[in-house]
Design a protein around this motif. Structure first.
Motif, short mmCIF file in Angstrom:
data_model
loop_
_atom_site.label_atom_id
_atom_site.label_comp_id
_atom_site.label_asym_id
_atom_site.label_seq_id
_atom_site.Cartn_x
_atom_site.Cartn_y
_atom_site.Cartn_z
N ILE A 133 0.84 -1.20 0.00
CA ILE A 133 0.00 0.00 0.00
C ILE A 133 0.87 1.25 0.00
N LEU A 134 1.90 1.27 0.85
CA LEU A 134 2.79 2.43 0.90
C LEU A 134 3.58 2.58 -0.39
N ALA A 135 3.92 1.46 -1.02
CA ALA A 135 4.62 1.54 -2.29
C ALA A 135 3.77 2.24 -3.34
N LEU A 136 2.45 2.04 -3.27
CA LEU A 136 1.54 2.72 -4.20
C LEU A 136 1.22 4.14 -3.75
N ALA A 137 0.85 4.29 -2.46
CA ALA A 137 0.37 5.57 -1.96
C ALA A 137 1.48 6.62 -1.85
N VAL A 138 2.70 6.18 -1.63
CA VAL A 138 3.82 7.12 -1.51
C VAL A 138 4.75 6.98 -2.71
N GLY A 139 5.26 5.77 -2.93
CA GLY A 139 6.23 5.57 -4.00
C GLY A 139 5.68 5.88 -5.37
N ALA A 140 4.49 5.33 -5.70
CA ALA A 140 3.92 5.55 -7.03
C ALA A 140 3.55 7.01 -7.24
N VAL A 141 3.08 7.68 -6.19
CA VAL A 141 2.72 9.10 -6.33
C VAL A 141 3.97 9.94 -6.57
N PHE A 142 5.04 9.68 -5.82
CA PHE A 142 6.31 10.37 -6.06
C PHE A 142 6.80 10.13 -7.49
N PHE A 143 6.79 8.87 -7.90
CA PHE A 143 7.31 8.52 -9.23
C PHE A 143 6.47 9.15 -10.33
N THR A 144 5.14 9.13 -10.17
CA THR A 144 4.27 9.74 -11.18
C THR A 144 4.47 11.24 -11.24
N THR A 145 4.61 11.88 -10.07
CA THR A 145 4.87 13.33 -10.04
C THR A 145 6.16 13.66 -10.79
N LEU A 146 7.20 12.86 -10.54
CA LEU A 146 8.47 13.08 -11.22
C LEU A 146 8.36 12.86 -12.72
N ALA A 147 7.72 11.74 -13.11
CA ALA A 147 7.61 11.40 -14.53
C ALA A 147 6.79 12.43 -15.29
N VAL A 148 5.65 12.83 -14.73
CA VAL A 148 4.81 13.82 -15.40
C VAL A 148 5.53 15.17 -15.46
N ASP A 160 -3.07 8.06 -0.55
CA ASP A 160 -2.27 8.76 -1.56
C ASP A 160 -2.62 10.24 -1.69
N ASP A 161 -3.85 10.62 -1.30
CA ASP A 161 -4.19 12.04 -1.37
C ASP A 161 -3.29 12.87 -0.47
N ALA A 162 -2.94 12.30 0.69
CA ALA A 162 -2.05 13.03 1.60
C ALA A 162 -0.69 13.27 0.94
#
Length: 530
Positions: free
Chosen positions: A86-101, A156-158
């Protein structure tokens, strides 16, 4: 818009919502898709009054109760077990998506400042709790995937809102300190959980003291807004405060709440969540008018926004695929290296998880709430709206087909069935130990649950007949004793189910199922009492 006209417009929207819900079921379409499409149609329809969406009000009014309801029904044991994922998605994926976009947008629009690029990435990076539940709750997903997606949508909203705060500050001031940002992120997260935990524990103690069921249900609604507003008031994460309070309330409600409170609260919350979710999606569609103002003419929209918005959508969707496939492959490798059971890589599971990242109300609300002086604000707002339409309408309508086609693997299907059988058997044994009710002309009638119900109805028939013939002479002492025995039996079953859960022998979703059955039996016994 005057208050009277506003109320009439809200009532008009409610009627439209009900019609769209019926239409969606008739054509086998996700209701969220029908509601967004209906909102867009209303936005471009002449004669429909202007409705300006207040983004701050949307976040405060809609988000807390929807987060609370999701957290309340979260399977805490499974949530804790799947927390790394869950943390890999809610924190890691959000960070990675922010960086990629952010990188992709800067490539498409080099003149846009880096802070604005990453602000756009933070806006579109977190999948939405409302959209995820609205689309996925009707689909047959494996238990692990459902728990991870639900947990991701709660947390992930947080992450996204915190990243957006840093990006906006950098965009307006021109400064950014990574160390300070990391410390602030931890303070916001831990502070939000602390506030929510304290309020949740206080509410758990308070609600049973209120006595009246209606008052107690109203108190649970109040907790959602109080926890969110309190978190924001002390400058920590209101999202995590609300989620933590909901988790605490959901954990202790099995012991602290009565059967009547649980059953009626669930019914009230279901109706409230249906109304809030429906208004969220139709209001998203209505923002089309605000989007049209940013787009201008068709020529301007195509020449100015088509390329960067397309790049945002491709980067947003592709980054989720890259992150989830990489994380699942690493997870499978670790399980193999350490010799742990399960954890093998599944192409079907990873694909479904990657395609399930729907965006929703938080995305458009935070985009509209950006300061007017924020560089690239128009592009951010348009990209936010496009990300919602692309994920909810396209992914939301195709994910059911994808699940049926790929048939994602359920690692715990067999264990769930064995858990259910063991729990039901233990519950019946516990109830049978004290549920020996003597009916007229028959001793120890409870040999099976069905025979017990028949014996109860036969006895009630005798009581009704005797009372109608001699109402002044009939004594209800035996009936009262039977009622007390039924309640004692149900209580024994409930304690056994809770013991099995607390000892880790059955998961939460089976606890909820069995407890709900026992609650309904208790309410039926109270209703049929003479």
């Amino acid at each position: 818009m005057e208050s009277t006209h506003l109320f009439e417009f809200i009532l008009f929207l409610l009627v439209i919502i009900l019609g769209l819900e019926v239409l969606a079921k008739r054509v086998n379409l996700p209701p969220a898709v029908a509601l967004i499409a209906g909102g867009i149609a209303l936005a471009v329809m002449p004669g429909v009054p202007d409705f300006e969406l207040d983004p701050d009000l949307v976040l405060v009014l809609f988000l807390p109760p929807l987060l609370m309801e999701g957290a309340f029904f979260t399977a805490w044991t499974e949530f804790r077990r799947q927390l790394p994922g869950i943390l890999a998605l809610a924190v890691g994926a959000v960070f990675f998506t922010t960086l990629a976009v952010g990188l992709a947008v800067h490539w498409a629009v080099p003149a846009l400042p880096w802070a604005a690029c990453f602000a756009l990435g933070a806006v579109v990076s977190p999948p939405d709790a409302v959209a995820a539940r609205a689309i996925l709750e009707r689909l047959p997903l494996p238990r692990r995937l459902m728990v991870e997606l639900q947990g991701e949508s709660l947390l992930d909203d947080a992450t996204g809102l915190t990243l957006l705060r840093f990006a906006v500050t950098a965009g307006l001031t021109g400064g950014f300190n990574a160390t300070h940002a990391g410390g602030t992120f931890m303070f916001l997260a831990l502070g939000g959980m602390a506030v929510g935990g304290v309020l949740g524990l206080l509410w758990v103690r308070l609600v049973p003291l209120l006595g009246d069921v209606s008052t107690a249900i109203a108190a649970t609604f109040a907790l959602s807004w109080v926890s969110y507003i309190a978190g924001e008031a002390v400058h920590v994460s209101g999202v995590l405060s609300t989620v933590t309070a909901g988790l605490v309330l959901g954990w202790y409600q099995h012991e602290m709440f009565s059967a009547a409170l649980r059953v009626r609260a669930v019914a009230c919350w279901r109706v409230m969540v249906f109304i809030l979710e429906s208004f969220v999606f139709i209001l998203i569609g209505l923002t089309m008018r605000a989007i049209a103002e940013h787009l201008g003419s068709v020529e301007n929209a195509v020449s100015t926004y088509l390329l960067p918005v397309s790049v945002v959508l491709v980067a947003m969707i592709a980054s989720r695929f890259i992150w989830i496939f990489t994380a699942d492959l690493i997870r499978a490798g670790l399980y193999r290296v350490f010799g742990w059971k399960g954890g093998r890589f599944s192409f079907a599971n990873a694909t479904v998880m990657s395609w399930a990242g729907m965006r929703g109300v938080v995305t458009i609300a935070v985009a509209l709430a950006l300061p007017e002086e924020m560089p690239g604000r128009a592009l951010i707002v348009i990209s936010a709206f496009a990300s919602i339409c692309a994920t909810v309408i396209v992914q939301g309508t195709t994910i059911g087909w994808l699940i049926r086609r790929l048939k994602p693997h359920d690692e715990h299907a067999e264990s769930s069935r064995s858990h259910l059988s063991r729990a039901e058997a233990a519950t019946l044994v516990a109830r049978a130990q004290i549920d020996a009710i003597e009916t007229p002309g028959e001793k120890n009638a409870l040999q099976t649950p069905d025979r017990h119900r028949v014996a109860q109805f036969i006895q009630r028939l005798h009581v009704l007949q005797a009372y109608s013939e001699t109402p002044d002479e009939h004594d209800f002492a035996d009936r009262e004793a039977e009622h007390e025995a039924v309640l004692a039996a149900i209580g024994a079953g409930r304690q056994e189910v809770l013991r099995l859960h607390r000892s880790g022998q059955i998961p939460e979703h089976l606890l909820y199922t069995l407890e709900h059955q026992l609650d309904l039996q208790e309410l039926a016994a109270d209703t049929e009492r003479f």
